[in-house]
Design a protein around this motif. Structure first.
Motif, short mmCIF file in Angstrom:
data_model
loop_
_atom_site.label_atom_id
_atom_site.label_comp_id
_atom_site.label_asym_id
_atom_site.label_seq_id
_atom_site.Cartn_x
_atom_site.Cartn_y
_atom_site.Cartn_z
N UNK A 5 -11.51 25.60 42.84
CA UNK A 5 -10.29 25.57 42.03
C UNK A 5 -10.53 24.77 40.75
N UNK A 6 -10.08 25.31 39.64
CA UNK A 6 -10.34 24.69 38.34
C UNK A 6 -9.05 24.38 37.61
N UNK A 7 -9.08 23.27 36.87
CA UNK A 7 -8.05 22.97 35.89
C UNK A 7 -8.72 23.14 34.53
N UNK A 8 -8.33 24.20 33.83
CA UNK A 8 -8.91 24.48 32.51
C UNK A 8 -7.89 24.04 31.48
N UNK A 9 -8.34 23.41 30.41
CA UNK A 9 -7.39 22.96 29.40
C UNK A 9 -8.05 22.85 28.04
N UNK A 10 -7.24 22.54 27.05
CA UNK A 10 -7.76 22.34 25.70
C UNK A 10 -7.28 20.98 25.18
N UNK A 11 -8.25 20.18 24.75
CA UNK A 11 -7.91 18.87 24.20
C UNK A 11 -7.35 19.02 22.79
N UNK A 12 -6.78 17.94 22.30
CA UNK A 12 -6.21 17.96 20.94
C UNK A 12 -7.24 18.33 19.88
N UNK A 13 -8.52 18.00 20.12
CA UNK A 13 -9.55 18.33 19.13
C UNK A 13 -10.03 19.78 19.26
N UNK A 14 -9.41 20.53 20.16
CA UNK A 14 -9.74 21.96 20.29
C UNK A 14 -10.74 22.27 21.39
N UNK A 15 -11.40 21.27 21.90
CA UNK A 15 -12.44 21.48 22.93
C UNK A 15 -11.80 21.91 24.25
N UNK A 16 -12.38 22.96 24.87
CA UNK A 16 -11.88 23.35 26.18
C UNK A 16 -12.67 22.62 27.27
N UNK A 17 -12.02 22.40 28.39
CA UNK A 17 -12.67 21.71 29.50
C UNK A 17 -12.32 22.40 30.81
N UNK A 18 -13.13 22.14 31.80
CA UNK A 18 -12.87 22.69 33.14
C UNK A 18 -13.15 21.60 34.17
N UNK A 19 -12.11 21.12 34.80
CA UNK A 19 -12.26 20.12 35.86
C UNK A 19 -12.11 20.78 37.21
N UNK A 20 -12.74 20.21 38.21
CA UNK A 20 -12.45 20.61 39.57
C UNK A 20 -11.02 20.17 39.83
N UNK A 21 -10.18 21.10 40.27
CA UNK A 21 -8.75 20.80 40.34
C UNK A 21 -8.40 20.01 41.61
N UNK A 22 -9.09 18.88 41.76
CA UNK A 22 -8.87 18.01 42.93
C UNK A 22 -9.08 16.57 42.48
N UNK A 23 -8.15 15.72 42.75
CA UNK A 23 -8.33 14.31 42.40
C UNK A 23 -9.35 13.68 43.34
N UNK A 24 -10.33 12.93 42.79
CA UNK A 24 -11.36 12.32 43.65
C UNK A 24 -10.78 11.21 44.54
N UNK A 25 -9.57 10.75 44.23
CA UNK A 25 -8.98 9.68 45.05
C UNK A 25 -8.56 10.24 46.41
N UNK A 26 -7.57 11.14 46.42
CA UNK A 26 -7.08 11.62 47.70
C UNK A 26 -6.84 13.13 47.72
N UNK A 27 -7.43 13.82 46.74
CA UNK A 27 -7.52 15.27 46.85
C UNK A 27 -6.35 16.10 46.37
N UNK A 28 -5.32 15.49 45.81
CA UNK A 28 -4.23 16.32 45.31
C UNK A 28 -4.74 17.08 44.07
N UNK A 29 -4.29 18.31 43.86
CA UNK A 29 -4.73 19.02 42.65
C UNK A 29 -4.33 18.25 41.39
#
Ligand code: FES
Ligand SMILES: [Fe+2]
Length: 369
Positions: A46-70
């Motif tokens: 699962x991915x969280x894809x987004x665009x930062x204010x500077x225009x750069x796109x990113x893709x995070x694993x859509x899981x918090x490393x703390x306790x796993x909530x997306x």
């Protein structure tokens, strides 16, 4: 658009092995404005894809490393992603944690030593391409393979894209894509071709070795040739009176490049069949061309016919998936299914790291289609 037409999760077929360590298109980025995020899924991740204010796109694993909530349940302010549960804040390109709100001066924990999953992400041809490393290899370091892209042969061109979700695993999607024998049956249309137009064909193939990378992006090329006499779109391209050359390359893990050139005029496309999960996939077609550049409505018309074409494949694979649910034995015959056999051999070579190629040299295949 097209994704609303079908429910792909219903009746997913058997899973398959997936190829990690390569780039895959996660989603279209046209609608992704600065400060926005969207959810996507690649290879079951699962991915969280987004665009930062500077225009750069990113893709995070859509899981918090703390306790796993997306992480998608939280907030993005254009700079950092904040988890909804305990408010940990992450820089999304690196995944680095910037703040743990619960920490006090009594703690020694350094939040910046903690990383959420973040994958290399680059924009090409209007897609967010994401590099998914092998599981357990940690954060991606070092040099990555080039980001796939449609070749363009002039500064000005038009482009279009199509997408369809398929309820079968990526192998069926890919061998369906390279299968020459389904054309007269699945893609019957008065303006394209009919069953009656089936005739014998001879096609020349050569290996693409990619030996510098141990066959990582190995594949095969259907060599330049005069286009099928029974394909109307190629006839249309012929109005320029130049000799037409076509190459179709398939390279691992999932890419089919088609290039048609006639003098200054060209058409190129990249079709990918991407595993969404181990038992479902998505087909993306991105085309660019400078033929008919000045003619109005070519893009919507091409998109309309292209969409119809992809929908015919999609509909067929939805029906096929109904059968695949029962795990039937399958067969691949010569010569029409030979490219499919090569695909399976190439995939195994990559998964096992043998660097072996199923083609020793140029090969000629014959089939009727
Ligand atoms: S689960 Fe994300 S901050 Fe706790
Ligand atoms: Fe097709």
């Amino acid at each position: 658009m097209m994704r609303d037409l079908v429910q792909v999760n219903e009746g997913s077929g058997p899973p398959t092995e997936l190829i990690f360590g390569d780039w895959y298109p996660a989603m279209r980025t046209g609608g992704l404005r600065a400060g926005k995020t969207a959810k996507a899924m690649l290879l079951g991740v699962p991915l969280l894809v987004g665009r930062k204010n500077d225009g750069k796109v990113f893709a995070m694993r859509d899981l918090c490393p703390h306790r796993g909530i997306p992480l998608s349940a939280g907030w993005f302010d254009g700079e950092t992603v904040t988890c909804k549960y305990h408010g940990w804040r992450f820089e999304p390109c690196s995944g680095q944690c910037r703040e743990i709100p619960s920490l006090t001066s009594f703690e020694t924990l350094d939040p910046t030593k903690i990383y959420a999953g973040a994958f290399p992400c680059e924009e090409r041809d209007g897609y967010a391409w994401v590099y998914l490393p092998e599981a357990g290899t940690g954060r991606v370091m070092g040099e990555l393979p080039p980001v796939p892209e449609v070749p363009k042969f002039s500064a000005r061109f038009r482009s279009a894209h199509l997408m369809a979700e398929l309820p079968c695993n990526v192998d069926h999607g890919i061998i369906g894509l390279m299968d020459p024998a389904h054309g007269p049956f699945v893609h019957q249309a008065w303006w394209w071709r009919s069953k009656a137009s089936i005739h014998e064909k001879t096609k020349h193939f050569e290996p693409i070795e990619d030996s510098e990378n141990n066959g990582r992006n190995a594949g095969f090329r259907m060599s330049s040739h005069a286009p099928s006499a029974n394909s109307a779109p190629y006839k249309l391209l012929g109005v320029y009176g130049e000799p037409i050359t076509t190459t179709i390359d398939f390279v691992l893990p999932n890419r089919r490049y088609e290039t048609i050139r006639a003098g200054e005029k060209w058409f190129a496309s990249l079709t990918t069949v991407t595993p969404v999960t181990a038992s479902t996939c998505r087909i993306d077609v991105y085309s660019a061309w400078n033929v008919f550049y000045w003619v109005p409505f070519v893009t919507p018309i091409a998109t309309f016919f292209g969409a119809r074409f992809v929908r015919q494949d999609q509909q067929t694979m939805i029906e096929q998936a109904e059968g695949l649910r029962f795990n039937p034995g399958l067969m691949l015959i010569d010569d029409a299914d030979k490219p499919a056999k090569w695909y399976f051999a190439l995939k195994q070579a990559r998964l096992k790291g043998t660097g072996e190629h199923p083609l020793q040299g140029p090969v000629t295949l014959h089939w009727r289609s």
